[in-house]
Motif scaffolding. Structure first.
Motif, PDB file in Angstrom:
ATOM      1  N   LEU A 175       0.814  -1.207   0.000  1.00  0.00           N
ATOM      2  CA  LEU A 175       0.000   0.000   0.000  1.00  0.00           C
ATOM      3  C   LEU A 175       0.852   1.264   0.000  1.00  0.00           C
ATOM      4  CD1 LEU A 175      -2.816  -1.012   2.513  1.00  0.00           C
ATOM      5  CD2 LEU A 175      -2.986  -0.822   0.014  1.00  0.00           C
ATOM      6  N   MET A 176       2.061   1.198   0.579  1.00  0.00           N
ATOM      7  CA  MET A 176       2.924   2.370   0.626  1.00  0.00           C
ATOM      8  C   MET A 176       3.340   2.837  -0.766  1.00  0.00           C
ATOM      9  SD  MET A 176       3.331   3.537   3.693  1.00  0.00           S
ATOM     10  CE  MET A 176       1.795   2.996   4.421  1.00  0.00           C
ATOM     11  N   ARG A 177       3.168   1.994  -1.766  1.00  0.00           N
ATOM     12  CA  ARG A 177       3.491   2.365  -3.147  1.00  0.00           C
ATOM     13  C   ARG A 177       2.264   2.878  -3.909  1.00  0.00           C
ATOM     14  NH1 ARG A 177       8.576   0.295  -4.312  1.00  0.00           N
ATOM     15  NH2 ARG A 177       9.316  -1.344  -2.896  1.00  0.00           N
ATOM     16  N   VAL A 178       1.105   2.851  -3.277  1.00  0.00           N
ATOM     17  CA  VAL A 178      -0.140   3.266  -3.924  1.00  0.00           C
ATOM     18  C   VAL A 178      -0.397   4.734  -3.629  1.00  0.00           C
ATOM     19  CG1 VAL A 178      -2.633   2.885  -4.041  1.00  0.00           C
ATOM     20  CG2 VAL A 178      -1.077   0.933  -3.750  1.00  0.00           C
ATOM     21  N   PRO A 179      -0.594   5.577  -4.651  1.00  0.00           N
ATOM     22  CA  PRO A 179      -0.864   7.004  -4.409  1.00  0.00           C
ATOM     23  C   PRO A 179      -2.085   7.190  -3.507  1.00  0.00           C
ATOM     24  CG  PRO A 179      -0.418   6.609  -6.738  1.00  0.00           C
ATOM     25  CD  PRO A 179      -0.527   5.256  -6.089  1.00  0.00           C
TER      26      PRO A 179
END
Length: 287
Positions: A148-152
C-alpha cells in the motif's frame, strides 16, 4: 511511572550524528559499559523510556532514532534496507567512538542490529533481541502495508485512520502490540501516533523505512545467524501474535550461543508493557 520516565527522556538533549547519508539524533544516559538501544517500526528512541532508568544505573545507554523515523533527517542516498540500516548503525557507533559495546534491539531494529553485528563482530560483546523478524516468517499486515505504501493516496488516508480509536486498537493498528490496550493512549499516542498524524514528512519517512525492508535479507539470516558467535539472548513477549514465541524458540537454535527468556503477559512491545521484567532479563544477561 510513564509520565516521569517521559520527562526524564526528553530532559536529555540529543547529539546529532551525521552518518554520511543521514543525520540521527542520539541521546546518552547513565554510565558504565556501552549499550546501544535500537528501536523498531514505527517507533523512535523514545520507546525505551520505561527501561532506561534501570539500565542507565549500570550502563552507558546510547539511544538513537533510525533513518525514516523519529526526528531523523535522510536523503535519497539513505539506504533503508536491513543491511543498509545496519551499516548506518555502524557509522553511528564509529562516530561515537565506541570500543566494545552490547546491543539491545526490538522489532525491525532487531534485524538491523543483527546486520550491525555481522559487520562489527569484533566489537559487539553481547546481542539482545526483542520480538523481531524471523527467517521465512512474514508478520501479519506488514507485507500488505509495504504494498500500500506504493499506492498514491495511501499516506493521507493513513493519517485519517490514525485518528480512529477503533483502528488503533485493531490488529491492523497497534492491537497486536499490547495486551493492555489502554497503553495505546497517553504517552504512546502523544509521541508515536500524533507525530505521524501531524507531519507529512514523518509519514514519508515511515513509507521509506517500510519499503526498504526486503524479506530476502531476513531469510538470509537463517544461514548468517551461525556467524554471530557472541552471546545472544532473545527476550520475547510470549503473547505476541506478530512474532510467535514458538518460532522464536526455533530461531534460537540457529545461533551458536543463544538462549530465550519469555516475558508473560506481554505482546510485541514487551519493553513498554513489562519494562521491569525486560530490564531484569537484560541486566541478568549483561552482568
Amino acid at each position: 511511572m510513564s509520565e516521569a520516565t517521559t520527562q526524564a527522556f526528553f530532559a536529555v538533549q540529543p547529539q546529532t550524528v551525521d552518518t554520511g547519508t543521514a543525520r540521527l539524533p542520539c541521546r546518552r544516559f547513565g554510565s558504565g559499559p556501552a549499550l546501544l538501544l535500537v528501536h523498531g517500526f514505527p517507533l523512535s528512541g523514545f520507546t525505551w523510556h520505561k527501561v532506561l532508568p534501570e539500565l542507565s544505573r549500570r550502563y552507558t545507554c546510547y539511544v538513537p532514532d533510525l533513518p525514516g523515523l523519529g526526528k531523523t533527517e535522510w536523503t535519497d542516498a539513505t539506504d533503508f534496507s536491513f543491511p543498509g540500516q545496519g551499516l548506518t548503525l555502524k557509522a553511528l557507533v564509529d562516530h561515537l567512538g565506541l570500543g566494545r559495546y552490547s546491543v539491545l534491539a526490538q522489532n525491525t531494529g532487531g534485524t538491523y542490529a543483527r546486520y550491525l553485528a555481522l559487520a562489527d563482530t569484533a566489537r559487539v560483546e553481547k546481542l539482545m533481541l526483542l520480538n523481531t523478524e524471523m527467517p521465512h516468517h512474514r508478520p501479519p499486515w506488514i507485507p500488505l502495508y509495504q504494498f500500500l505504501m506504493r499506492v498514491p493516496g495511501t499516506l493521507p488516508a493513513f493519517s485519517v485512520l490514525l485518528r480512529s480509536d477503533a483502528f488503533l486498537r485493531s490488529s491492523m493498528g497497534f492491537g497486536g502490540c499490547f495486551n493492555d490496550l489502554s497503553l495505546i493512549d497517553g504517552d504512546f499516542r502523544d509521541h508515536v501516533v500524533e507525530p505521524l498524524i501531524r507531519s507529512a514528512r514523518r509519514r514519508d519517512g515511515m513509507r521509506r523505512y517500510l519499503i526498504g525492508a526486503k524479506w530476502a535479507a531476513v531469510d538470509a539470516l537463517a544461514r548468517d545467524h551461525a556467524r554471530l558467535t557472541m552471546p545472544v539472548r532473545l527476550i520475547w513477549g510470549v503473547d505476541d501474535p506478530t512474532f510467535p514465541i514458538g518460532l522464536a524458540k526455533r530461531m534460537t537454535a540457529q545461533f551458536p550461543r543463544a538462549d530465550l527468556v519469555g516475558i508473560p503477559g506481554a505482546r510485541l512491545l514487551a519493553h513498554e508493557e513489562k519494562p521491569r521484567e525486560v530490564a531484569r532479563a537484560v541486566v541478568d544477561f549483561l552482568g
